[in-house]
Design a protein around this motif. Structure first.
Motif, short mmCIF file in Angstrom:
data_model
loop_
_atom_site.label_atom_id
_atom_site.label_comp_id
_atom_site.label_asym_id
_atom_site.label_seq_id
_atom_site.Cartn_x
_atom_site.Cartn_y
_atom_site.Cartn_z
N PHE A 203 -65.31 12.80 21.10
CA PHE A 203 -63.89 13.13 21.18
C PHE A 203 -63.20 12.81 19.85
CE2 PHE A 203 -64.78 12.67 25.74
CZ PHE A 203 -64.14 13.81 26.23
N SER A 204 -63.49 11.65 19.30
CA SER A 204 -62.86 11.24 18.05
C SER A 204 -63.24 12.17 16.91
CB SER A 204 -63.26 9.81 17.71
OG SER A 204 -62.78 9.42 16.45
N PHE A 205 -64.51 12.55 16.85
CA PHE A 205 -65.00 13.44 15.80
C PHE A 205 -64.31 14.80 15.88
CE2 PHE A 205 -68.47 15.39 13.28
CZ PHE A 205 -68.63 14.39 12.34
N LEU A 206 -64.20 15.33 17.09
CA LEU A 206 -63.57 16.64 17.27
C LEU A 206 -62.10 16.61 16.87
CD1 LEU A 206 -64.08 19.52 18.32
CD2 LEU A 206 -63.36 18.73 20.57
N LEU A 207 -61.35 15.61 17.36
CA LEU A 207 -59.93 15.52 17.03
C LEU A 207 -59.72 15.24 15.54
CD1 LEU A 207 -58.58 13.46 20.05
CD2 LEU A 207 -58.19 15.88 19.58
N GLY A 208 -60.52 14.35 14.97
CA GLY A 208 -60.35 14.00 13.56
C GLY A 208 -60.60 15.17 12.64
N ILE A 209 -61.64 15.96 12.92
CA ILE A 209 -61.95 17.10 12.06
C ILE A 209 -60.90 18.19 12.19
CG2 ILE A 209 -63.57 18.99 11.74
CD1 ILE A 209 -65.82 17.08 12.23
N ILE A 210 -60.48 18.50 13.43
CA ILE A 210 -59.51 19.58 13.63
C ILE A 210 -58.15 19.21 13.06
CG2 ILE A 210 -58.25 20.90 15.37
CD1 ILE A 210 -60.74 20.81 17.11
N ILE A 211 -57.61 18.07 13.47
CA ILE A 211 -56.27 17.69 13.03
C ILE A 211 -56.26 17.35 11.55
CG2 ILE A 211 -54.39 16.05 13.37
CD1 ILE A 211 -55.24 15.79 16.27
N GLY A 212 -57.24 16.56 11.09
CA GLY A 212 -57.29 16.21 9.67
C GLY A 212 -57.58 17.41 8.80
N GLY A 213 -58.42 18.34 9.29
CA GLY A 213 -58.72 19.54 8.51
C GLY A 213 -57.51 20.44 8.34
N LEU A 214 -56.76 20.64 9.42
CA LEU A 214 -55.56 21.48 9.33
C LEU A 214 -54.50 20.82 8.44
CD1 LEU A 214 -55.27 22.70 13.03
CD2 LEU A 214 -56.08 23.98 11.05
N ALA A 215 -54.35 19.51 8.56
CA ALA A 215 -53.35 18.81 7.74
C ALA A 215 -53.72 18.85 6.27
CB ALA A 215 -53.20 17.37 8.22
N VAL B 118 -62.51 8.68 27.01
CA VAL B 118 -61.43 9.50 26.44
C VAL B 118 -60.39 8.61 25.76
CG1 VAL B 118 -59.52 11.05 27.01
CG2 VAL B 118 -61.77 11.41 28.04
N ILE B 119 -60.05 7.48 26.38
CA ILE B 119 -59.08 6.56 25.78
C ILE B 119 -59.58 6.06 24.43
CG2 ILE B 119 -58.06 4.27 26.01
CD1 ILE B 119 -57.78 4.81 29.00
N LEU B 120 -60.85 5.66 24.38
CA LEU B 120 -61.40 5.16 23.12
C LEU B 120 -61.44 6.26 22.07
CD1 LEU B 120 -64.34 2.99 24.50
CD2 LEU B 120 -62.15 2.20 23.63
N GLY B 121 -61.74 7.50 22.49
CA GLY B 121 -61.76 8.60 21.54
C GLY B 121 -60.37 8.95 21.03
N LEU B 122 -59.37 8.90 21.91
CA LEU B 122 -58.01 9.23 21.50
C LEU B 122 -57.42 8.20 20.53
CD1 LEU B 122 -56.46 10.46 24.88
CD2 LEU B 122 -57.12 11.85 22.92
N LEU B 123 -57.92 6.98 20.59
CA LEU B 123 -57.37 5.93 19.72
C LEU B 123 -58.13 5.79 18.41
CD1 LEU B 123 -56.66 3.11 22.34
CD2 LEU B 123 -55.08 4.79 21.39
N ASP B 124 -59.28 6.42 18.30
CA ASP B 124 -60.10 6.19 17.11
C ASP B 124 -60.12 7.38 16.15
OD1 ASP B 124 -62.04 4.17 15.98
OD2 ASP B 124 -63.33 5.95 15.99
N TRP B 125 -59.41 8.47 16.45
CA TRP B 125 -59.49 9.66 15.62
C TRP B 125 -58.64 9.55 14.36
CZ3 TRP B 125 -55.08 12.38 14.38
CH2 TRP B 125 -53.94 12.13 15.15
N THR B 126 -57.73 8.58 14.31
CA THR B 126 -56.78 8.54 13.20
C THR B 126 -57.46 8.25 11.86
OG1 THR B 126 -56.37 6.20 13.72
CG2 THR B 126 -54.89 7.82 14.69
N GLY B 127 -58.38 7.30 11.83
CA GLY B 127 -59.06 6.99 10.56
C GLY B 127 -59.90 8.15 10.07
N LEU B 128 -60.60 8.82 10.98
CA LEU B 128 -61.41 9.96 10.59
C LEU B 128 -60.54 11.12 10.12
CD1 LEU B 128 -64.28 11.09 10.40
CD2 LEU B 128 -64.03 11.89 12.76
N ALA B 129 -59.40 11.33 10.78
CA ALA B 129 -58.51 12.42 10.38
C ALA B 129 -57.99 12.20 8.96
CB ALA B 129 -57.34 12.51 11.36
N ARG B 130 -57.68 10.98 8.60
CA ARG B 130 -57.21 10.71 7.24
C ARG B 130 -58.32 10.91 6.22
NH1 ARG B 130 -52.81 5.80 6.72
NH2 ARG B 130 -51.02 7.11 7.29
N ALA B 131 -59.53 10.56 6.57
CA ALA B 131 -60.65 10.78 5.66
C ALA B 131 -60.88 12.27 5.43
CB ALA B 131 -61.92 10.12 6.20
#
Length: 391
Positions: free
Chosen positions: A197-209, A258-271
């Motif tokens: 979950f974290s990988f998916l959210l981080g790549i999509i949101i961080g990639g678009l940003a 899901v909770i752990l994935g929703l809270l851990d995507w922020t660092g990956l999104a910034r990377a």
């Protein structure tokens, strides 16, 4: 000394070879040079990664653990819920090879229990007159393999009408070793599912940003800053309290992931964002744009593969955080609940100081947690160093 000029009218000497031009003959490489200079990025990463011996050993250790969770019913000496009421809070039994100077093979002496009438504490001592040989590939407690196939085959079993508690028992007489083996399936898979979950959210949101920037990037960065400023444990407690207590254990398990994935995507999104901000200015991105490629295709086919190795290393280092998050939530009584068994739930047995003082073997579930966290960190270090094979 200059060579004399040819006389007037004499034909000029022709120095250009008339043989067909072979572009491969311009720079002929040896087989060793070809092996290095024509190797793929994955091959270069593997060559560099295998030199990191600690990372390789950690990877092998984790592969063994993840293979073991596939057959944990077979590896555990007892069923997950088997109770031995005659051996409550029994200490770990020692394995012996020799009895009265003779080689017997692996065996354990039977524990003899006496009750202290003053403190009501159970005291166990080895009865050296009763030898209990271990059995291998034997028939023991019945179980349903992955909840589908009934079987009673185990790797190791106690002697007939005997007992085998290599790590002791808990307050209900359940074998601690068997429960640790069963708990590994939950504790190890929750990290993999959560990082998905974290990988998916981080790549999509961080990639678009990172690719589009503008207002979307500003909004995403402010959301990330707000999420990272909230203390982790109170936020986990609030989100875990939202889940209804009427949910089944399986739904609670997926809810925690899901909770752990929703809270851990922020660092990956910034990377991902920082990488795309640099890569989007490259010439090949401009060429793809001029050819009419959409932004999503450019991100998916051209930008993300360029630093996928870095993402894999980052994800590997993030998995231990999710395992610790599940362990902390379950230890506080806010995560998974019985009958699901995880290492965090097993550690709830040792929340009392008196229990730790009298029955310290109940802290044994902490050992695999420490080993797995260290193994993932060492593996992540090795992957991070190998992610740039040209360095």
């Amino acid at each position: 000394m200059n060579s004399p000029l040819p006389p007037p009218g004499a034909p000029l000497q022709h120095y250009v070879s008339t043989a067909p031009f072979d572009p491969q003959s311009v720079e002929v490489m040896t087989k060793e040079q070809e092996r290095v200079y024509q190797a793929s990025q994955l091959r270069l990463m593997w060559w560099k990664f295998r030199n990191h011996r600690l990372a390789v050993a950690s990877g092998i250790f984790l592969l063994i653990l993840y293979f073991a969770i596939l057959i944990c019913e077979f590896l555990a000496p007892y069923n997950l819920h088997t109770r031995n009421m005659d051996f409550i809070y029994s200490p770990p039994q020692r394995i012996h090879l020799f009895h009265d100077g003779q080689f017997v093979g692996p065996f354990a002496y039977r524990h003899q229990m006496t009750l202290d009438m003053e403190t009501l504490k159970r005291n166990y001592a080895e009865d050296t007159s009763r030898v209990q040989p271990l059995r291998f590939f034997c028939r023991g407690d019945k179980y349903r393999f992955w909840g589908l196939v009934e079987s009673d085959l185990h790797l190791v079993c106690p002697a007939e009408n005997g007992e085998l508690f290599l790590l002791g028992t808990d307050r209900l007489g359940r074998d601690v070793l068997s429960r640790i083996i069963y708990g590994a399936r939950i504790s190890l898979t929750i990290g993999l599912i959560g990082i998905s979950f974290s990988f998916l959210l981080g790549i999509i949101i961080g990639g678009l940003a990172g690719y589009h920037g503008g207002v979307f990037d500003l909004v995403v960065q402010r959301i990330i800053e707000v999420l990272q400023s909230i203390p982790s444990i109170p936020l986990w407690m609030a989100l875990a309290a939202i889940m209804p207590i009427t949910w089944s254990p399986i739904l609670i398990y997926f809810g925690i992931t899901v909770i752990l994935g929703l809270l851990d995507w922020t660092g990956l999104a910034r990377a991902v964002r920082s990488k795309l901000l640099a890569l989007r200015e490259e010439d090949y991105v401009l060429a793809a744009q001029l050819m009419g490629a959409k932004g999503s295709r450019i991100i998916r086919r051209h930008l993300i593969p360029g630093f996928m190795s870095h993402l894999i290393a980052t994800a590997t280092i993030s998995i231990p955080g999710m395992i610790l998050g599940e362990t902390a939530l379950s230890f506080l009584g806010l995560g998974l609940r019985a009958p699901i068994t995880s290492w965090g739930i097993l550690l709830t047995e040792a929340r009392s100081v008196s229990v730790i003082a009298f029955y310290p073997w109940l802290l044994f579930p902490m050992i695999p947690v420490i080993l797995v966290i260290l193994a993932f960190n060492f593996l992540g270090d090795g992957l991070r160093d190998a992610a740039d094979p040209y360095r």
